[in-house]
Design an enzyme around this catalytic site. Sequence first.
Site, PDB file in Angstrom:
ATOM      1  N   GLY A 103       0.822  -1.209   0.000  1.00  0.00           N
ATOM      2  CA  GLY A 103       0.000   0.000   0.000  1.00  0.00           C
ATOM      3  C   GLY A 103       0.852   1.253   0.000  1.00  0.00           C
ATOM      4  N   ALA A 104       1.909   1.245  -0.822  1.00  0.00           N
ATOM      5  CA  ALA A 104       2.944   2.277  -0.715  1.00  0.00           C
ATOM      6  C   ALA A 104       2.888   3.335  -1.804  1.00  0.00           C
ATOM      7  CB  ALA A 104       4.322   1.618  -0.704  1.00  0.00           C
TER       8      ALA A 104
ATOM      9  N   GLY B 130      -0.514   7.935   0.722  1.00  0.00           N
ATOM     10  CA  GLY B 130      -0.718   8.072   2.155  1.00  0.00           C
ATOM     11  C   GLY B 130       0.416   7.600   3.028  1.00  0.00           C
ATOM     12  N   ILE B 131       0.057   6.856   4.068  1.00  0.00           N
ATOM     13  CA  ILE B 131       1.011   6.413   5.079  1.00  0.00           C
ATOM     14  C   ILE B 131       2.082   5.515   4.468  1.00  0.00           C
ATOM     15  CG2 ILE B 131       1.266   5.101   7.223  1.00  0.00           C
ATOM     16  CD1 ILE B 131      -1.715   5.843   7.770  1.00  0.00           C
ATOM     17  N   GLY B 132       1.671   4.616   3.586  1.00  0.00           N
ATOM     18  CA  GLY B 132       2.643   3.704   2.975  1.00  0.00           C
ATOM     19  C   GLY B 132       3.679   4.435   2.153  1.00  0.00           C
TER      20      GLY B 132
ATOM     21  N   SER C 140      -4.916  -0.395  13.934  1.00  0.00           N
ATOM     22  CA  SER C 140      -5.628   0.862  14.187  1.00  0.00           C
ATOM     23  C   SER C 140      -6.300   0.784  15.542  1.00  0.00           C
ATOM     24  CB  SER C 140      -6.691   1.088  13.105  1.00  0.00           C
ATOM     25  OG  SER C 140      -7.567   2.134  13.459  1.00  0.00           O
TER      26      SER C 140
ATOM     27  N   TYR D 196     -14.352  -3.129   9.440  1.00  0.00           N
ATOM     28  CA  TYR D 196     -13.028  -2.532   9.556  1.00  0.00           C
ATOM     29  C   TYR D 196     -12.417  -2.834  10.923  1.00  0.00           C
ATOM     30  CZ  TYR D 196      -9.237   0.831   9.466  1.00  0.00           C
ATOM     31  OH  TYR D 196      -7.989   1.411   9.519  1.00  0.00           O
TER      32      TYR D 196
END
Length: 266
Positions: free
Chosen positions: A10-11, A14-16, A139, A164
């Site tokens: 997931g890069a 965002g965060i990734g 999370s 989630y």
Amino acid sequence: MNGKTAIITGATNGIGKETALGLARMGAHVALVGRDARKGAAVVAAIKEQSGNPAVDFLRADLSVQADVRALADEILARYPRIDVLVNNAGGVFGQRQLTADGIEQTFAFNHLAYFLLTNLLLDRIVASAPARIVNVSSAAHQMGTLKFDDLQGQRHYSAFLAYGRSKLANLLFTYELARRLAGTGVTVNAAHPGAVATGFAQGNAGLWGLLFGIFRPFMRTPAEGAQTSIYLASAPEIAHVTGMYFADQQPAHSSRASHDRQAQQ
């Protein structure tokens, strides 16, 4: 991180993306995993330019599809003789119940089963590369998660919030059990809560999820801020031997009682 290889899922956003950039700036050889090859190429070019590190690769895979996860693992094993860091970061939230190509509920498949399958397929290489680290992005939403083994896929009742939370609870259960199983191998396994981060995470969702993210987006952390705990767990020398922990804001944090259920972990 010079001489170390880090795989980040997931890069491309965002965060990734910020985690990959942070590790590239430290000198790591980083491999970004994402679904969109064109977007991946653009992110690779940007990270190379911003970090001054040419050792940045892109690997294409749809992690909600198990055949893609298996093909990705094969490619990683063929290309990288070492895996020093694996950051399982890819995730999403889906307002409506959807099934993957494998017939699995999308949230559970993408947010948890992808972590589980990819990690296990790469595990022998990771252990052979020890000291090595596995970082699972969970999370605080795990607090609202319950693992109902008779309805893991929300067939009887689907709620995006509950699905989630369930997936993020599963991330923690997996983290704690894997850390115990890898004790003494030199491989650490820890989980991170990035905080509420303004990313493309829930964009495109109608209904309450999309509305809430739209309202609170101006008050959320930036992706760079949200990535700090993942970067810390992947690189900080002072936690080289810390394993089986849940971190928030680069500090150990308490997770829910449900996450410490040993039977559920197993």
